[in-house]
Motif scaffolding. Structure first.
Motif, PDB file in Angstrom:
ATOM      1  N   ILE A 151      36.794 -49.109  21.415  1.00  0.00           N
ATOM      2  CA  ILE A 151      37.156 -49.385  19.884  1.00  0.00           C
ATOM      3  C   ILE A 151      37.537 -50.674  19.589  1.00  0.00           C
ATOM      4  CG2 ILE A 151      38.487 -48.453  17.912  1.00  0.00           C
ATOM      5  CD1 ILE A 151      36.403 -46.615  18.636  1.00  0.00           C
ATOM      6  N   TYR A 152      38.498 -51.271  20.214  1.00  0.00           N
ATOM      7  CA  TYR A 152      38.991 -52.594  19.984  1.00  0.00           C
ATOM      8  C   TYR A 152      37.757 -53.566  20.144  1.00  0.00           C
ATOM      9  CZ  TYR A 152      40.925 -57.170  20.856  1.00  0.00           C
ATOM     10  OH  TYR A 152      41.130 -58.496  20.882  1.00  0.00           O
ATOM     11  N   LEU A 153      37.003 -53.289  21.112  1.00  0.00           N
ATOM     12  CA  LEU A 153      35.796 -54.461  21.355  1.00  0.00           C
ATOM     13  C   LEU A 153      34.730 -54.113  20.061  1.00  0.00           C
ATOM     14  CD1 LEU A 153      35.130 -53.685  25.201  1.00  0.00           C
ATOM     15  CD2 LEU A 153      35.870 -55.918  24.112  1.00  0.00           C
ATOM     16  N   LEU A 154      34.391 -52.880  19.829  1.00  0.00           N
ATOM     17  CA  LEU A 154      33.570 -52.779  18.824  1.00  0.00           C
ATOM     18  C   LEU A 154      34.100 -53.392  17.425  1.00  0.00           C
ATOM     19  CD1 LEU A 154      30.911 -51.728  17.679  1.00  0.00           C
ATOM     20  CD2 LEU A 154      31.962 -49.340  17.750  1.00  0.00           C
ATOM     21  N   PHE A 155      35.143 -52.962  16.847  1.00  0.00           N
ATOM     22  CA  PHE A 155      35.708 -53.118  15.524  1.00  0.00           C
ATOM     23  C   PHE A 155      36.570 -54.410  15.205  1.00  0.00           C
ATOM     24  CE2 PHE A 155      34.943 -48.419  15.101  1.00  0.00           C
ATOM     25  CZ  PHE A 155      33.862 -48.531  14.569  1.00  0.00           C
ATOM     26  N   ASP A 161      27.422 -53.793  22.074  1.00  0.00           N
ATOM     27  CA  ASP A 161      27.206 -52.889  23.224  1.00  0.00           C
ATOM     28  C   ASP A 161      28.366 -52.244  23.583  1.00  0.00           C
ATOM     29  OD1 ASP A 161      25.039 -51.773  24.414  1.00  0.00           O
ATOM     30  OD2 ASP A 161      25.746 -52.764  26.544  1.00  0.00           O
ATOM     31  N   ALA A 162      29.571 -52.295  22.891  1.00  0.00           N
ATOM     32  CA  ALA A 162      30.946 -51.474  23.181  1.00  0.00           C
ATOM     33  C   ALA A 162      30.536 -50.154  22.644  1.00  0.00           C
ATOM     34  CB  ALA A 162      32.165 -51.992  22.598  1.00  0.00           C
ATOM     35  N   PHE A 163      30.745 -49.051  23.531  1.00  0.00           N
ATOM     36  CA  PHE A 163      30.363 -47.688  23.375  1.00  0.00           C
ATOM     37  C   PHE A 163      31.486 -46.810  23.826  1.00  0.00           C
ATOM     38  CE2 PHE A 163      27.915 -43.695  23.881  1.00  0.00           C
ATOM     39  CZ  PHE A 163      27.426 -43.481  22.594  1.00  0.00           C
ATOM     40  N   PRO A 164      32.242 -46.116  22.911  1.00  0.00           N
ATOM     41  CA  PRO A 164      33.146 -45.144  23.432  1.00  0.00           C
ATOM     42  C   PRO A 164      32.698 -43.693  23.610  1.00  0.00           C
ATOM     43  CG  PRO A 164      33.239 -45.433  21.016  1.00  0.00           C
ATOM     44  CD  PRO A 164      32.213 -46.208  21.668  1.00  0.00           C
ATOM     45  N   HIS A 165      31.964 -43.545  24.884  1.00  0.00           N
ATOM     46  CA  HIS A 165      31.342 -42.317  25.073  1.00  0.00           C
ATOM     47  C   HIS A 165      32.337 -41.042  25.143  1.00  0.00           C
ATOM     48  CE1 HIS A 165      32.249 -44.110  29.053  1.00  0.00           C
ATOM     49  NE2 HIS A 165      32.366 -42.711  29.309  1.00  0.00           N
ATOM     50  N   GLY A 166      33.675 -41.188  25.242  1.00  0.00           N
ATOM     51  CA  GLY A 166      34.518 -40.264  25.337  1.00  0.00           C
ATOM     52  C   GLY A 166      34.730 -39.744  23.837  1.00  0.00           C
ATOM     53  N   GLY A 188      27.004 -37.423  29.654  1.00  0.00           N
ATOM     54  CA  GLY A 188      25.688 -37.243  29.315  1.00  0.00           C
ATOM     55  C   GLY A 188      25.446 -38.071  28.182  1.00  0.00           C
ATOM     56  N   LEU A 189      26.410 -38.106  27.390  1.00  0.00           N
ATOM     57  CA  LEU A 189      26.367 -39.257  26.305  1.00  0.00           C
ATOM     58  C   LEU A 189      26.134 -40.823  26.735  1.00  0.00           C
ATOM     59  CD1 LEU A 189      26.223 -39.705  23.183  1.00  0.00           C
ATOM     60  CD2 LEU A 189      28.770 -39.804  22.998  1.00  0.00           C
ATOM     61  N   ALA A 190      27.027 -41.019  27.656  1.00  0.00           N
ATOM     62  CA  ALA A 190      26.808 -42.254  28.371  1.00  0.00           C
ATOM     63  C   ALA A 190      25.332 -42.548  28.973  1.00  0.00           C
ATOM     64  CB  ALA A 190      27.789 -42.581  29.493  1.00  0.00           C
ATOM     65  N   TYR A 199      22.693 -52.359  22.215  1.00  0.00           N
ATOM     66  CA  TYR A 199      23.185 -52.127  20.678  1.00  0.00           C
ATOM     67  C   TYR A 199      23.698 -50.745  20.850  1.00  0.00           C
ATOM     68  CZ  TYR A 199      19.878 -55.887  19.684  1.00  0.00           C
ATOM     69  OH  TYR A 199      19.075 -56.979  19.792  1.00  0.00           O
ATOM     70  N   ARG A 200      24.404 -50.455  21.909  1.00  0.00           N
ATOM     71  CA  ARG A 200      25.165 -49.101  21.855  1.00  0.00           C
ATOM     72  C   ARG A 200      26.130 -48.883  20.727  1.00  0.00           C
ATOM     73  NH1 ARG A 200      27.318 -48.382  27.911  1.00  0.00           N
ATOM     74  NH2 ARG A 200      28.210 -50.509  27.276  1.00  0.00           N
TER      75      ARG A 200
END
Length: 222
Positions: A151-155, A161-166, A188-190, A199-200
């Protein structure tokens, strides 16, 4: 596309860059086109970078948006501005509690500030790291798990490409979008998200918007 990072990601610095990244994502995976048609094109969300941004992410954990904003505003007042390592460590526990921080969040933020002050982690170091490696590096900070790191990396840093799959909402949205029998598992989401590199993070914002639109339509609180 501007804002290219050494890892091949794009830095989502503004809405125009986000729109370009979204177009590239939809070209990569047309399965996402109906989601955007239903929920609309997301608006880029950004927070402050560095320690102030990480503090905002920690403050917002398990809180409503309104509550998180209120506490963040009181914290800024208590610290005399946006949180810094020095101002956080100089504040008394009483002042931090008065701002609305819980005891666990005070411990987490104090631990993070001390680790940064000691040079155990350098927030600037993640700039040149691949997104997953950057998230793993940030978990060296006390109280920071992969979700918070992503979340920190993305926002805060705009890493495309930061993706919080959890994230539960992303898992539910993926289950709905792709006709799964239930919500997607984290693993599965990952795996699904591998098709969306680099662009995740943009796909995550599409899925969040889709999640919100579907629940608003059915009367379920978002």
């Amino acid at each position: 596309m501007s804002g290219q990072l050494p890892t091949g990601e794009v830095q989502l610095a503004d809405q125009e860059t986000f729109e370009q990244a979204l177009d590239a994502l939809l070209a990569l995976d047309p399965r996402l086109v109906p989601l955007v048609a239903e929920a609309g094109r997301p608006t880029l969300r950004r927070r402050e970078p560095d320690f102030a941004g990480l503090t905002a992410v920690v403050v917002a954990q398990q809180l409503s948006v309104a509550a998180a904003r209120a506490i963040s505003a009181r914290l800024h007042t208590a610290l005399g501005g946006a949180p810094t390592v020095d101002s956080l460590l100089a504040a008394t526990p009483e002042a931090l509690r008065a701002a609305g921080l819980s005891a666990p969040k005070i411990r987490t933020l104090t631990g993070i500030a001390r680790a940064l002050e000691a040079g155990e982690v350098d927030l600037a170091h993640v700039t040149d790291m691949e997104a997953d490696a950057a998230a793993a590096y940030l978990t060296r900070l006390p109280g920071i798990g992969l979700w918070t790191a992503d979340i920190y990396l993305l926002f805060c840093l705009g890493r495309s490409d930061a993706f919080p799959h959890g994230d539960l909402a992303l898992q539910v949205a993926a289950g709905d979008a792709f006709g799964l029998p239930g919500r997607a598992t984290a693993m599965g989401l990952a795996a699904i998200a591998e098709d969306w590199r680099p662009y995740r993070g943009v796909a995550a914002q599409v899925l969040w918007a889709y999640y919100g639109a579907r629940r608003a339509r059915t009367g379920v609180p978002t």
